[in-house]
Design a protein around this motif. Structure first.
Motif, PDB file in Angstrom:
ATOM      1  N   ASP B  86       0.861  -1.189   0.000  1.00  0.00           N
ATOM      2  CA  ASP B  86       0.000   0.000   0.000  1.00  0.00           C
ATOM      3  C   ASP B  86       0.890   1.230   0.000  1.00  0.00           C
ATOM      4  O   ASP B  86       1.777   1.346   0.843  1.00  0.00           O
ATOM      5  CB  ASP B  86      -0.899   0.029   1.239  1.00  0.00           C
ATOM      6  CG  ASP B  86      -1.929  -1.089   1.169  1.00  0.00           C
ATOM      7  OD1 ASP B  86      -2.338  -1.410   0.037  1.00  0.00           O
ATOM      8  OD2 ASP B  86      -2.281  -1.630   2.235  1.00  0.00           O
ATOM      9  N   ILE B  87       0.658   2.119  -0.957  1.00  0.00           N
ATOM     10  CA  ILE B  87       1.439   3.359  -0.998  1.00  0.00           C
ATOM     11  C   ILE B  87       0.683   4.450  -0.260  1.00  0.00           C
ATOM     12  O   ILE B  87      -0.488   4.714  -0.578  1.00  0.00           O
ATOM     13  CB  ILE B  87       1.703   3.798  -2.455  1.00  0.00           C
ATOM     14  CG1 ILE B  87       2.525   2.710  -3.155  1.00  0.00           C
ATOM     15  CG2 ILE B  87       2.421   5.147  -2.508  1.00  0.00           C
ATOM     16  CD1 ILE B  87       2.672   2.930  -4.638  1.00  0.00           C
ATOM     17  N   PRO B  88       1.306   5.038   0.759  1.00  0.00           N
ATOM     18  CA  PRO B  88       0.611   6.117   1.484  1.00  0.00           C
ATOM     19  C   PRO B  88       0.176   7.220   0.546  1.00  0.00           C
ATOM     20  O   PRO B  88       0.888   7.526  -0.431  1.00  0.00           O
ATOM     21  CB  PRO B  88       1.691   6.634   2.463  1.00  0.00           C
ATOM     22  CG  PRO B  88       2.704   5.547   2.533  1.00  0.00           C
ATOM     23  CD  PRO B  88       2.676   4.819   1.233  1.00  0.00           C
ATOM     24  N   GLU B  89      -0.966   7.805   0.834  1.00  0.00           N
ATOM     25  CA  GLU B  89      -1.520   8.820  -0.063  1.00  0.00           C
ATOM     26  C   GLU B  89      -0.610  10.014  -0.261  1.00  0.00           C
ATOM     27  O   GLU B  89      -0.622  10.651  -1.311  1.00  0.00           O
ATOM     28  CB  GLU B  89      -2.881   9.290   0.462  1.00  0.00           C
ATOM     29  CG  GLU B  89      -4.034   8.452  -0.041  1.00  0.00           C
ATOM     30  CD  GLU B  89      -5.374   9.018   0.404  1.00  0.00           C
ATOM     31  OE1 GLU B  89      -5.428  10.238   0.618  1.00  0.00           O
ATOM     32  OE2 GLU B  89      -6.322   8.228   0.524  1.00  0.00           O
ATOM     33  N   ASP B  90       0.158  10.326   0.791  1.00  0.00           N
ATOM     34  CA  ASP B  90       0.988  11.534   0.727  1.00  0.00           C
ATOM     35  C   ASP B  90       2.214  11.375  -0.158  1.00  0.00           C
ATOM     36  O   ASP B  90       2.883  12.353  -0.466  1.00  0.00           O
ATOM     37  CB  ASP B  90       1.461  11.942   2.134  1.00  0.00           C
ATOM     38  CG  ASP B  90       0.272  12.392   2.980  1.00  0.00           C
ATOM     39  OD1 ASP B  90      -0.778  12.690   2.368  1.00  0.00           O
ATOM     40  OD2 ASP B  90       0.406  12.406   4.211  1.00  0.00           O
ATOM     41  N   LYS B  92       4.016  11.158  -3.417  1.00  0.00           N
ATOM     42  CA  LYS B  92       3.699  11.520  -4.802  1.00  0.00           C
ATOM     43  C   LYS B  92       4.740  10.923  -5.766  1.00  0.00           C
ATOM     44  O   LYS B  92       5.821  10.525  -5.360  1.00  0.00           O
ATOM     45  CB  LYS B  92       3.708  13.047  -4.987  1.00  0.00           C
ATOM     46  CG  LYS B  92       2.843  13.790  -3.978  1.00  0.00           C
ATOM     47  CD  LYS B  92       1.367  13.608  -4.288  1.00  0.00           C
ATOM     48  CE  LYS B  92       0.516  14.492  -3.373  1.00  0.00           C
ATOM     49  NZ  LYS B  92      -0.858  14.017  -3.272  1.00  0.00           N
TER      50      LYS B  92
END
Lengths: 276, 94
Positions: B86-90, B92
């Motif tokens: 899972d890639i953290p939303e923050d 980029k």
């Protein structure tokens, strides 16, 4: 001409640099005439450069010349818009650009000279942009907030024009026998129009007197030094002085300006209410 | 004229922190003019904050005939893709 966004006036655009002294009142007609000179120089050279569009030696050079033309026409939009307001007779920048006749234009003679070949276009650009860069450097300290603000924005554009044209002068001089010959011819052709850039006539003197613009004599030596150094790098001699040709600032133009204006003004004069 | 000039590949950095990306090519007699041509051709709408130009002749390219050997073996190696995290939303630009 009316489609550019308004520019923000930087804080403290007034009262800095050499004009930081109590200002005399700027007479209306001096301001109008001075703005016309600034606007017309940029407008006419922008129109000249745009004649190259689709005809330049390569697509990359085509874009370079069109970019410069657009920079200059953008400057003209601001200066002529302000000139119209200063005049107070209801003429906007478009009216001044498209509904004045030859005798009412106040540009210097250098910018109206025909493009000729690529060398002549670059020689003209180099001689003019080097001067315009130094002028705009000084104008960022104008007592007039609008002139100071437009100059502050435009000086970066003009610095690029000056560098690009100097690079081309150097390469034409150091290129082939033909490019060198064309450059020497080009400099010889344009050289007589340089003294007009440094003429301090009545309007220029009045403008300097009230802090609107600089005494252009202040940067004459810097100008000569810069021209000499680039021509030395290009391996060509500085042309010998010729009889100066003056008069553009008083509306005494060469026969070339009428043809340029006829092309530039054709559309708005033929279809007065045409909209983009 | 331009056919006499060498070709240069142009790379533009769109903003600080991003990598330079290949955007196209220009003809120019030397690297200095190539940079100016690249500026006038590829950054006139605020596309970038930094430019590289590289002589096209200096780029070594893979041979299209080798495509099968070079690239096909990667086709069925899904376990090499970082899709199991899972890639953290923050975060980029991944």
């Amino acid at each position: 001409m009316a489609s550019l966004p308004p520019i923000d006036l930087p804080e403290g655009a007034t009262g800095k640099g050499e004009f930081d002294s109590p200002q005399a009142e700027v007479p209306h007609d001096v301001r109008f005439d001075y703005l016309l000179r600034l606007g017309d120089d940029s407008l006419i050279l922008g129109q000249r450069l745009s004649e190259w569009c689709g005809h330049a030696p390569s697509v990359e050079v085509d874009l370079s010349l069109a970019n410069m033309a657009l920079d200059l026409i953008g400057q003209a939009t601001h200066f002529l818009g302000a000139a119209g307001e200063a005049e107070g007779r209801g003429r906007d920048g478009d009216a001044l650009a498209f509904h004045r006749d030859v005798l009412d234009f106040r540009n210097c003679l250098l910018v109206e000279q025909p493009n000729g070949d690529f060398a002549r276009t670059m020689a003209r650009q180099f001689l003019f942009s080097t001067w315009q860069k130094m002028l705009f450097d000084h104008l960022t300290g104008s007592c007039d907030p609008l002139i100071a603000a437009v100059a502050a924005k435009a000086v970066k554009e003009v610095a690029y024009h000056q560098e690009l044209s100097a690079e081309w002068v150097i390469r034409l001089g150091g290129g082939t026998e033909e490019s060198r010959r064309r450059l020497v011819d080009a400099l010889d052709w344009t050289w007589r129009f340089v003294p007009e850039l440094f003429e301090m006539d009545e309007i220029a003197t009045a403008a300097a007197g009230c802090g609107l613009g600089p005494d252009v004599g202040l940067f004459r030596e810097d100008y000569d030094r810069r021209i000499r150094s680039v021509l030395a790098e290009a391996g060509v001699d500085v042309p010998s002085d010729q009889r100066p040709i003056l008069g553009g600032r008083r509306g005494h133009h060469s026969e070339h300006l009428g043809h340029l204006i006829a092309v530039m003004q054709f559309l708005p004069r033929t279809y007065p209410d045409a909209k983009w | 004229m331009s056919k006499d000039w060498p070709l240069w590949e142009v790379f533009v950095r769109s903003k600080g922190g991003m990598a330079h990306r290949h955007v196209g090519s220009v003809h120019a007699p030397d690297s200095e003019i190539a940079l100016r041509h690249a500026r006038d051709t590829y950054t006139r709408r605020m596309e970038g904050v930094s430019l590289w130009v590289v002589p096209s002749a200096q780029i070594s390219a893979s041979d299209p005939e080798d495509d099968a050997t070079l690239f096909d073996p990667a086709a069925d190696k899904t376990y090499r893709h970082p899709t199991f995290y899972d890639i953290p939303e923050d975060v980029k630009h991944i």
